[in-house]
Enzyme design. Structure first.
Site, PDB file in Angstrom:
ATOM      1  N   GLN A 151       0.529  -1.414  -0.180  1.00  0.00           N
ATOM      2  CA  GLN A 151       0.467   0.308  -0.109  1.00  0.00           C
ATOM      3  C   GLN A 151       1.173   1.000   0.104  1.00  0.00           C
ATOM      4  OE1 GLN A 151      -3.398   1.096  -0.128  1.00  0.00           O
ATOM      5  NE2 GLN A 151      -2.779   3.424  -0.004  1.00  0.00           N
ATOM      6  N   GLN A 153       0.201   4.665  -0.792  1.00  0.00           N
ATOM      7  CA  GLN A 153      -0.648   6.070  -0.927  1.00  0.00           C
ATOM      8  C   GLN A 153      -0.891   6.094   1.035  1.00  0.00           C
ATOM      9  OE1 GLN A 153      -4.216   6.572  -1.665  1.00  0.00           O
ATOM     10  NE2 GLN A 153      -4.086   9.249  -1.718  1.00  0.00           N
ATOM     11  N   GLY A 279     -10.893   0.713   2.342  1.00  0.00           N
ATOM     12  CA  GLY A 279     -11.973  -0.631   1.443  1.00  0.00           C
ATOM     13  C   GLY A 279     -11.153  -0.539   0.027  1.00  0.00           C
ATOM     14  N   GLY A 280     -11.093   0.554  -0.825  1.00  0.00           N
ATOM     15  CA  GLY A 280     -10.559   0.251  -2.054  1.00  0.00           C
ATOM     16  C   GLY A 280      -9.162   0.858  -2.507  1.00  0.00           C
ATOM     17  N   GLU A 282      -7.150   2.941  -5.817  1.00  0.00           N
ATOM     18  CA  GLU A 282      -6.710   2.969  -6.849  1.00  0.00           C
ATOM     19  C   GLU A 282      -5.836   2.636  -7.469  1.00  0.00           C
ATOM     20  OE1 GLU A 282      -6.618   5.436  -4.501  1.00  0.00           O
ATOM     21  OE2 GLU A 282      -6.322   6.713  -5.092  1.00  0.00           O
ATOM     22  N   HIS A 306     -16.251   4.203  -7.605  1.00  0.00           N
ATOM     23  CA  HIS A 306     -14.817   4.967  -6.732  1.00  0.00           C
ATOM     24  C   HIS A 306     -13.475   5.106  -7.351  1.00  0.00           C
ATOM     25  CE1 HIS A 306     -13.905   7.862  -3.207  1.00  0.00           C
ATOM     26  NE2 HIS A 306     -12.117   7.236  -3.402  1.00  0.00           N
ATOM     27  N   GLU A 307     -13.129   3.916  -7.243  1.00  0.00           N
ATOM     28  CA  GLU A 307     -11.815   3.948  -6.987  1.00  0.00           C
ATOM     29  C   GLU A 307     -11.294   3.426  -8.786  1.00  0.00           C
ATOM     30  OE1 GLU A 307      -9.952   3.947  -4.568  1.00  0.00           O
ATOM     31  OE2 GLU A 307     -11.471   2.838  -3.344  1.00  0.00           O
ATOM     32  N   HIS A 310     -10.820   7.340  -9.670  1.00  0.00           N
ATOM     33  CA  HIS A 310      -9.734   7.852  -9.643  1.00  0.00           C
ATOM     34  C   HIS A 310      -9.238   7.775 -11.049  1.00  0.00           C
ATOM     35  CE1 HIS A 310      -9.239   8.825  -5.450  1.00  0.00           C
ATOM     36  NE2 HIS A 310      -9.851   7.609  -4.758  1.00  0.00           N
ATOM     37  N   GLU A 329      -8.988  13.624  -3.565  1.00  0.00           N
ATOM     38  CA  GLU A 329     -10.923  12.683  -3.195  1.00  0.00           C
ATOM     39  C   GLU A 329     -12.199  13.642  -3.447  1.00  0.00           C
ATOM     40  OE1 GLU A 329     -10.305   9.281  -1.827  1.00  0.00           O
ATOM     41  OE2 GLU A 329      -8.635   9.124  -1.954  1.00  0.00           O
ATOM     42  N   ASP A 384      -1.044  11.767   5.864  1.00  0.00           N
ATOM     43  CA  ASP A 384      -2.290  11.014   6.848  1.00  0.00           C
ATOM     44  C   ASP A 384      -3.439  11.685   7.821  1.00  0.00           C
ATOM     45  OD1 ASP A 384      -1.864   8.833   5.082  1.00  0.00           O
ATOM     46  OD2 ASP A 384      -1.748   8.083   5.844  1.00  0.00           O
ATOM     47  N   TYR A 392     -13.586  14.212   1.063  1.00  0.00           N
ATOM     48  CA  TYR A 392     -13.960  13.754   0.433  1.00  0.00           C
ATOM     49  C   TYR A 392     -15.006  14.370   0.091  1.00  0.00           C
ATOM     50  CZ  TYR A 392     -10.858   9.179   0.802  1.00  0.00           C
ATOM     51  OH  TYR A 392     -10.178   8.486   0.969  1.00  0.00           O
ATOM     52  N   LYS A 563     -11.874   1.576   8.250  1.00  0.00           N
ATOM     53  CA  LYS A 563     -13.199   2.553   8.732  1.00  0.00           C
ATOM     54  C   LYS A 563     -14.022   1.715   8.837  1.00  0.00           C
ATOM     55  CE  LYS A 563     -17.181   2.897   5.859  1.00  0.00           C
ATOM     56  NZ  LYS A 563     -17.687   2.778   4.728  1.00  0.00           N
TER      57      LYS A 563
HETATM   58  N1  BES Z   1      -7.124   6.596  -2.438  1.00  0.00           N
HETATM   59  C1  BES Z   1      -7.868   6.107  -1.315  1.00  0.00           C
HETATM   60  C2  BES Z   1      -7.555   5.501   0.033  1.00  0.00           C
HETATM   61  C3  BES Z   1      -6.286   5.991   0.973  1.00  0.00           C
HETATM   62  C4  BES Z   1      -6.555   7.625   0.679  1.00  0.00           C
HETATM   63  C5  BES Z   1      -5.296   5.370   0.631  1.00  0.00           C
HETATM   64  C6  BES Z   1      -5.434   8.204   1.490  1.00  0.00           C
HETATM   65  C7  BES Z   1      -4.235   6.285   1.958  1.00  0.00           C
HETATM   66  C8  BES Z   1      -4.601   7.259   1.896  1.00  0.00           C
HETATM   67  C9  BES Z   1      -9.234   5.233  -1.871  1.00  0.00           C
HETATM   68  O1  BES Z   1      -9.761   6.099  -3.055  1.00  0.00           O
HETATM   69  C10 BES Z   1     -10.207   5.303  -0.855  1.00  0.00           C
HETATM   70  O2  BES Z   1     -11.125   6.443  -0.738  1.00  0.00           O
HETATM   71  N2  BES Z   1     -11.331   4.581  -0.606  1.00  0.00           N
HETATM   72  C11 BES Z   1     -12.282   4.981   0.659  1.00  0.00           C
HETATM   73  C12 BES Z   1     -13.576   3.618   0.047  1.00  0.00           C
HETATM   74  C13 BES Z   1     -14.041   4.676  -0.948  1.00  0.00           C
HETATM   75  C14 BES Z   1     -15.470   4.459  -1.387  1.00  0.00           C
HETATM   76  C15 BES Z   1     -14.226   6.264  -0.444  1.00  0.00           C
HETATM   77  C16 BES Z   1     -11.997   3.746   1.718  1.00  0.00           C
HETATM   78  O3  BES Z   1     -10.787   2.854   1.575  1.00  0.00           O
HETATM   79  O4  BES Z   1     -12.622   3.433   2.147  1.00  0.00           O
HETATM   80 ZN    ZN Z   2     -10.513   7.367  -3.204  1.00  0.00          ZN
END
Ligand code: BES
Ligand code: ZN
Length: 604
Positions: A151, A153, A279-280, A282, A306-307, A310, A329, A384, A392, A563
């Site tokens: 991972q 990011q 969750g995901g 990208e 969502h992904e 991106h 986001e 972070d 978002y 989450k």
């Molecule tokens: N890019 C993000 C995940 C992320 C953000 C990883 C910041 C590390 C640092 C990914 O696109 C994301 O936003 N995932 C969400 C799901 C989405 C449906 C809101 C998640 O993981 O919950």
């Molecule tokens: Zn995202």
């Protein structure tokens, strides 16, 4: 030559030249690199994966452009063992590691010689390489083989590859990966098969920010969803995943109609083991996803929208620094919602957005002012630390507001133009404001842009959508509070979003028999829907509802998605800190560093 004045066919041609002359790279406080002096343009990885040692080792060869011929190459590293650095011909180069910084890691400075257009770094990762999670067989669905995923990011790529780990520094990459027989590696790149030595080859010709380099390796099977889409997962999961994700091709087509051509070749997903902390993610050509979206009824596929979104917002037009994270986001939540609207209609899309707005409002009430700002000041902070509903959902609402001023037709043209003009570039909040002022001047006049981007809180002109679906739920919650029994509630056709609204709307003071009656009527404890189980368990903890204990403990044992586990441990800490600590101590080793990084601060 500015790219945005070029016709589209030329633009596409320029994209094939990954390192077309660009403006100077914006300063990034989260990287040691000095890319305007020496810049990495391409990384060629050769790595062997040792699952017994939980270690990747090998080399990365970095291709360079050198605007300042006398400057050293500075790359980011974190918790890596650097073994040797050589020039292209294999002769050693002098290098030094800077003082370690807890957040940023260590700068690796390499003295270059006159003709050096590349360097090779021999290194290995360590147990503290935060980007990598090595899973024991017991943490997988199959139970027989180990698993690895990375991972990147936001600033974790430097803990598995030494490079200029800044979203303003775009690179192409290729890789040769060696792993034990029986395992299959996949990457965020085009697969090129196995070579004669048994190594798996990958190549990505589109320039990306380094946080998008990704690798997973395990016992994997593949199911095609359409000629350009498919899903990877462990063999016992792949059929269920293929069923759940059947709408993926339709989503890509909807996105192309809205945002322009999909420029990455394939769009595949990999469903990872449940300890995946997000969750995901990208990763280009290959979205990484949690298995907790496999609800069995396709109700959680907004995550795919969502992904996928991106692939435009984030991967094509990338936040230049982590202070511009809302450009990734916020745009993506907006675009996700537009894709959902095309596939499933306005009501479902709006309903899912309203749930996010509710969460945003609740979160704003608890945050410090700096966290409520879209264009965040991250000085002295880890990227972070700025992660919340603000980038978002406040980001998405900003775009909904702008759309409301100019109307959908003009807004959609602007949005598509934004991606075309900034394709394969890194963008700042100021770039967005400049584009708006030029392309949609009346939006720039009628909306207080600086308030939206630079001030805390939610501006008074923030849109506040309403849906019938949620009004219906609110009416049933009121009826329940007024004495209607659970069985009589008009809930037969409720969607996941409606159930979540229902659970969140319940009073905070339910008795044990009331909790039991709800559970009996709607089977929340036994639900196969991770969102509903999580929301229900949170309620169960707050109410001391024992019959959900076993389910909660199993969920915390298996699922590592931040989450979900963050609100559950938070609720446990409030209700029963000793139990929270006991459960966390049992489970911590199974969680990813991204999750423990957050939870260590909550369960202490
Ligand atoms: N890019 C993000 C995940 C992320 C953000 C990883 C910041 C590390 C640092 C990914 O696109 C994301 O936003 N995932 C969400 C799901 C989405 C449906 C809101 C998640 O993981 O919950
Ligand atoms: Zn995202």
């Amino acid at each position: 030559m500015r790219l945005h004045v070029l016709p589209l066919f030329l633009l596409v041609a320029c994209q094939a030249l990954p390192h077309a002359p660009a403006r100077p790279i914006v300063r990034d406080i989260h990287s040691f690199a000095e890319p305007n002096r020496v810049r990495v343009t391409h990384a060629a990885l050769e790595l062997a994966l040792d699952f017994a040692k939980k270690e990747a080792s090998g080399t990365v060869t970095l291709a360079l452009v050198r605007p300042d011929e006398r400057a050293p190459l500075v790359v980011d590293t974190k918790e890596l063992v650097i073994e040797a650095v050589t020039g292209a011909s294999g002769t050693p180069r002098r290098w030094t590691l800077g003082a370690p910084d807890e957040k940023l890691g260590q700068a690796l400075s390499i003295e270059l010689q006159g003709g050096d257009s590349s360097v090779r770094i021999r290194y290995r990762t360590t147990e503290r390489s935060e980007a990598m999670q090595w899973l024991a067989p017991a943490q997988t669905a199959g139970g027989a083989q180990p698993f690895l995923f990375t991972q990147g990011q936001s600033i974790l790529t430097r803990s598995w590859i030494p490079l200029q780990d800044s979203p303003g520094v775009r690179i192409t990459y290729e890789a040769r990966i060696r792993c034990p027989q029986g395992l299959t590696p996949v990457m965020s790149a085009e697969r090129q098969g196995q070579d004669s030595l048994g190594a798996w080859r990958f190549k990505l010709e589109q320039p990306i920010p380094p946080y998008l380099i990704a690798l997973a390796c395990g016992e994997l099977a593949f199911r095609e969803l359409s000629p350009r889409c498919g899903v990877w997962a462990e063999p016992s999961v792949v059929e269920k995943a293929a069923w759940e994700l059947a709408d993926t091709e339709q989503m890509v087509q909807a996105a192309e109609t809205l945002f322009g051509p999909y420029r990455w070749g394939r769009y595949d997903l990999i469903v990872l083991p449940p300890s995946f902390p997000f969750g995901g993610m990208e990763n280009p050509t290959l979205t990484f996803a949690t298995p907790t979206i496999l609800a069995g009824d396709r109700s959680l596929v907004a995550l795919v929208a969502h992904e996928l979104a991106h692939s435009w917002s984030g991967n094509l037009a990338t936040n230049a620094t982590w202070s511009d994270f809302w450009l990734n986001e916020g745009f993506t939540v907006y675009c996700e919602n537009r894709i959902m609207e095309v596939l499933y209609g306005r009501e479902r899309a709006a309903t899912e957005l309203v749930l996010e707005i509710d969460k945003l409002k609740a979160e704003l009430a608890t945050q410090e002012p700096w966290q409520q700002v879209l264009h965040t000041d991250l000085r002295g902070k880890h990227p972070d630390d700025g992660f919340s509903e603000v980038p978002y959902t406040k980001g998405a609402l900003f775009l909904v507001r702008l759309e409301s001023v100019v109307g959908r037709a003009r807004w959609d043209k602007f949005l598509r133009g934004w991606f075309d003009r900034h394709a394969f570039q890194s963008v700042t909040t100021q770039d967005f404001l400049d584009d708006l002022a030029r392309e949609l001047p009346e939006a720039a006049q009628q909306v207080d842009l600086a308030q939206w981007t630079e001030q805390p809180g939610l501006p008074a002109d923030a849109p506040s959508p309403k849906t019938k679906a949620l009004a219906a739920v609110d009416a049933e919650v009121a009826a329940y509070v007024g004495g209607k029994s659970p069985k009589e509630l008009a809930s037969a056709d409720w969607t996941t979003a409606q159930w979540l609204r229902f659970l969140r709307g319940l009073p905070e003071t339910l008795s044990a028999p009331q909790m039991g009656a709800l559970d009996m009527a709607f089977h929340f404890t036994d639900s196969g829907n991770s969102e509903i189980v999580c929301q229900w368990c949170e309620l169960a903890i707050a109410h001391g509802y024992g019959p959900a204990d076993e389910r909660l403990e199993r969920f915390l044992r298996e699922v590592g998605r931040r989450k979900f586990i963050k609100p559950l441990y938070t609720a446990l800490m409030k209700a029963d800190p000793a139990r929270a600590k006991k459960l966390y101590a049992e489970n911590r080793a199974r969680y990813h560093s991204v999750a423990t990084g957050t939870l260590d601060g909550i369960v202490k």
